[in-house]
Design a protein around this motif. Structure first.
Motif, PDB file in Angstrom:
ATOM      1  N   GLU A   1       0.988  -1.244  -0.017  1.00 23.09           N
ATOM      2  CA  GLU A   1       0.078   0.035   0.041  1.00 23.09           C
ATOM      3  C   GLU A   1       0.875   1.290   0.058  1.00 23.09           C
ATOM      4  N   VAL A   2       2.104   1.296   0.767  1.00 17.67           N
ATOM      5  CA  VAL A   2       2.858   2.363   0.811  1.00 17.67           C
ATOM      6  C   VAL A   2       3.651   2.558  -0.509  1.00 17.67           C
ATOM      7  N   ALA A   3       3.842   1.441  -1.348  1.00 18.67           N
ATOM      8  CA  ALA A   3       4.289   1.616  -2.633  1.00 18.67           C
ATOM      9  C   ALA A   3       3.320   2.126  -3.559  1.00 18.67           C
TER      10      ALA A   3
ATOM     11  N   ALA B   1      -5.001   6.545   6.260  1.00 16.24           N
ATOM     12  CA  ALA B   1      -4.369   7.614   6.765  1.00 16.24           C
ATOM     13  C   ALA B   1      -2.822   7.150   7.365  1.00 16.24           C
ATOM     14  N   ALA B   2      -2.715   5.962   7.895  1.00 17.59           N
ATOM     15  CA  ALA B   2      -1.804   5.310   8.308  1.00 17.59           C
ATOM     16  C   ALA B   2      -0.666   5.287   7.243  1.00 17.59           C
ATOM     17  N   ALA B   3      -1.199   4.531   6.235  1.00 17.34           N
ATOM     18  CA  ALA B   3      -0.096   4.067   5.141  1.00 17.34           C
ATOM     19  C   ALA B   3       0.421   5.485   4.589  1.00 17.34           C
ATOM     20  N   ILE B   4      -0.566   6.659   4.491  1.00 21.24           N
ATOM     21  CA  ILE B   4       0.079   7.715   3.904  1.00 21.24           C
ATOM     22  C   ILE B   4       1.075   8.287   4.786  1.00 21.24           C
ATOM     23  N   THR B   5       0.792   8.058   6.059  1.00 23.11           N
ATOM     24  CA  THR B   5       1.921   8.990   6.994  1.00 23.11           C
ATOM     25  C   THR B   5       3.249   8.042   7.016  1.00 23.11           C
ATOM     26  N   ALA B   6       2.952   6.785   6.681  1.00 21.92           N
ATOM     27  CA  ALA B   6       4.278   5.830   6.672  1.00 21.92           C
ATOM     28  C   ALA B   6       4.986   6.280   5.338  1.00 21.92           C
TER      29      ALA B   6
END
Length: 648
Positions: A587-589, A618-623
């Motif tokens: 998801e981060v990628a 939200a969590a993935a975007i922050t990471a």
């Protein structure tokens, strides 16, 4: 015109006596091996249907099947189950009277319809058994819990080593089937050697993998609170077993669960037998959902819909853990095996292992105390069982209970002593006089007439043929006497030779398996003791590694049992954590380029970027933003906005 003979094909027997329409995977091949007369080693996981693998071929072959089993409770359960199916079975174990043993063996020699004789290993080479077994038409020898044969196994029993001598007393063509749920390659080789398997023997092994059993180790400093979360997570109304190490722990944990509105009950050997039976029956019938028990519970109980097995403490070996955890999900549906681990559990395991090998002087002292406790003289006492309560024994002889327990375990492993779990054995009676002589006795002894009539009215003529289970309480109610008076009268009739009376037993028992030695001359093999200690430490280290495992739990277990290149299970805590991490990374990628595009269009604060995407991201975007900043692909401007650095 005579009726045709009954169908004796394995599948027909399975249908007739067990009501199943097909065998489980692996069973048919094992049965075929036995029916072909081959010695056979069977390794099936817990709940894999091992008993069918010898019971069906025993029915298909002529003669009786002698089954060697180490656990009285398991023997009694299997005998009761066979009898319920209309199959005649007998059992011989510690605590039975000479008359009961004699009668059971006579039934096997002269009673043509007896198909199964269960016997504890220490009884195999008694003179009484040796003489009678040669007169029996034995068609099959079955060794249950065969890992007990191996000193490399986790539950070595020296009497098992003499089973090969029993084979020599049987006709040459009688095959042997050895069965176990847990055996490493080393233990398998030991079983084949010790049982003197003949050329052409077969080894049938299914993978120990349980595809739908999710193993987890949960690190926690508050095990009861964590257990509560686990039970809630499994779902309301689900059936489970919680294993605790001590009796007190079972009761405290059951009370804790009850306080939080869960249907729970404690089960351990210290409860009265009727209470234990009631708790077990309520759990099987789903009247109680969670049973909190010591590790003796569950052996031989066939309840397929257990969704959770939780351990408050790690067992001493991975073999024991695999067997106990494997009582979950026998119906093939998803289930959970959860081990709760405290911060010092690994160190505590190692401490207990070292403590389980007390000094030799302590072992000899406990052996002498046991002789005093049972009033057994030097040279006597072989196979004479006596009631035994560990706590009372330790207090009487001022020995620490832990030292007494561990010393007795060593004495058992060395083959000098046998400890038997508490098993509820109801009172039993067998009339030894014929009808005419019994009537004459009743006429001459009116004071005993009512009791004898009551026995005959309740149990009928079967009392003349065999031992029958009786209820002393029901007799007392019927006769309007106290239970004490009924027992006294039954004991008198036993002494007078009118009947054989075996009183009810429900206490743990112990016995010397050899003639009693003078304690200072007890021939303990110190080399073997040292090897046993080293093996115990090795097994403890394997459990400690499981507690802190860094890979698939099932892979770790299967590797321990020498399975080659086992696949990842995909459902244990480690696999699920890796799957979750991989999904998060993906998801981060996937967010990397969209975020860069937003910032290339205009510098933005993290809050502005979050608002441009779905809330669940939200969590993935922050990471992802953190990663982009760390890699220098984004940078913070003086106003706190993210921008693409010049020259990027």
């Amino acid at each position: 015109m005579s009726s045709p003979p009954p169908e004796t094909s394995p599948l027909a027997l399975l249908r007739e006596h067990w009501g199943h329409t097909a065998f489980r995977p692996g069973q048919e091949e094992i049965i075929a091996s036995v029916l072909a007369g081959h010695d056979t080693l069977t390794l099936l996981p817990t709940g894999g249907g091992k008993s069918i693998c010898f019971q069906v071929p025993a029915l298909a072959r002529p003669g009786i099947c002698v089954v060697v089993s180490p656990l009285i409770a398991l023997m009694k359960d299997q005998v009761d189950n066979l009898r319920k199916r209309g199959l005649k079975a007998e059992a011989i174990y510690a605590g039975m009277s000479h008359q009961e043993i004699d009668h059971a063996l006579d039934n096997c020699v002269y009673g043509r319809s007896v198909k199964f004789l269960y016997v504890s290993p220490e009884r195999l080479l008694t003179e009484l058994f040796q003489v009678r077994v040669k007169k029996m038409n034995v068609g099959l020898l079955a060794i249950d819990e065969a890992h007990c044969l191996s000193q490399w196994g986790y539950d070595f029993r020296p009497p098992y080593l003499r089973i090969a001598e029993l084979r020599e007393a049987l006709p040459a063509g009688v095959p042997v089937i050895a069965l176990t749920a847990t055996a490493t390659a080393q233990v398998q080789a030991d079983i084949v050697e010790k049982l003197k398997f003949r050329p052409g023997f077969g080894i049938f092994r299914q993978s120990f993998a349980r595809p739908k059993l999710s193993y987890s180790v949960l690190q926690t400093e508050d095990k009861l609170r964590r257990l509560l979360e686990v039970v809630r997570g499994v779902g309301p109304g689900k059936t489970g077993i919680v294993y605790a190490r001590t009796r007190r722990q079972t009761e405290d944990t059951a009370a804790f669960l009850q306080q939080h509105k869960f249907s729970a009950a404690a089960y351990h050997a210290g409860l009265p037998s009727d209470k234990r039976t009631q708790v077990q029956q309520d759990w099987i019938a789903d009247k109680v959902r969670l049973i909190v028990a010591t590790n003796a519970f569950g052996m031989g109980i066939d309840k397929p819909d257990v969704r959770l097995v939780a351990h408050l403490d790690a067992p001493d070996t991975l073999e024991a853990y695999y067997q106990e955890a494997g009582r979950a999900g026998r119906d093939g549906q998803y289930a959970f095996a959860v081990l709760l681990a405290g911060p010092n559990d690994g160190d505590e395991l190692r401490r207990r292992t070292n403590q389980s090998f007390p000094p030799l002087d302590t072992v000899r002292r406990v052996y002498q105390a046991l002789a005093n406790y049972s009033r057994t003289a030097v040279g006597g006492g072989e196979l004479a069982a006596f009631d035994f309560e560990l706590q009372q024994f330790a207090e009487t002889y001022r020995i620490k209970a832990v030292d007494a327990h561990n010393s007795l375990k060593i004495l058992q492993r060395e083959g000098f002593v046998q400890l038997n779990e508490a098993v509820n054995t109801p009172a039993r009676v067998h009339l030894v006089l014929n009808h005419q002589d019994l009537y004459a006795f009743q006429v001459a002894n009116a004071q005993h007439d009512l009791l004898i009539k009551s026995l005959l009215r309740i149990h009928g003529g079967e009392l003349f043929a065999d031992f029958q289970t009786i209820s002393e309480n029901s007799l007392a109610t019927h006769l309007r006497r106290s239970v004490v008076e009924v027992r006294q009268q039954l004991r008198y009739l036993h002494t007078a030779g009118i009947l054989h009376y075996q009183p009810r037993r429900e206490s743990p028992q112990a016995m010397f398996t050899t003639p009693r030695f003078d304690a200072p001359k007890l021939p303990i093999d110190q080399v073997r003791m040292t090897a046993a200690r080293d093996l115990a430490r090795h097994k403890t280290n394997a459990v400690a590694q499981y507690l802190v495992g860094t890979r698939c739990r099932q892979q770790l277990l299967l590797t321990y049992f020498d399975e080659t290149d086992p696949a990842r299970c995909g459902v244990c805590d480690m696999c699920l954590a890796e799957k979750k991490a991989a999904q998060a990374a993906a998801e981060v990628a996937s967010l990397r380029e969209p975020l860069l595009q937003h910032v290339r269009q205009a510098a933005q604060t993290p809050r502005q970027l979050l608002a441009a995407f779905a809330p669940q991201q939200a969590a993935a975007i922050t990471a992802t933003l953190r990663e982009l900043v760390d890699r220098g692909e984004l940078a913070y401007a003086a106003d706190g906005k993210l921008q693409v650095p010049a020259g990027s």
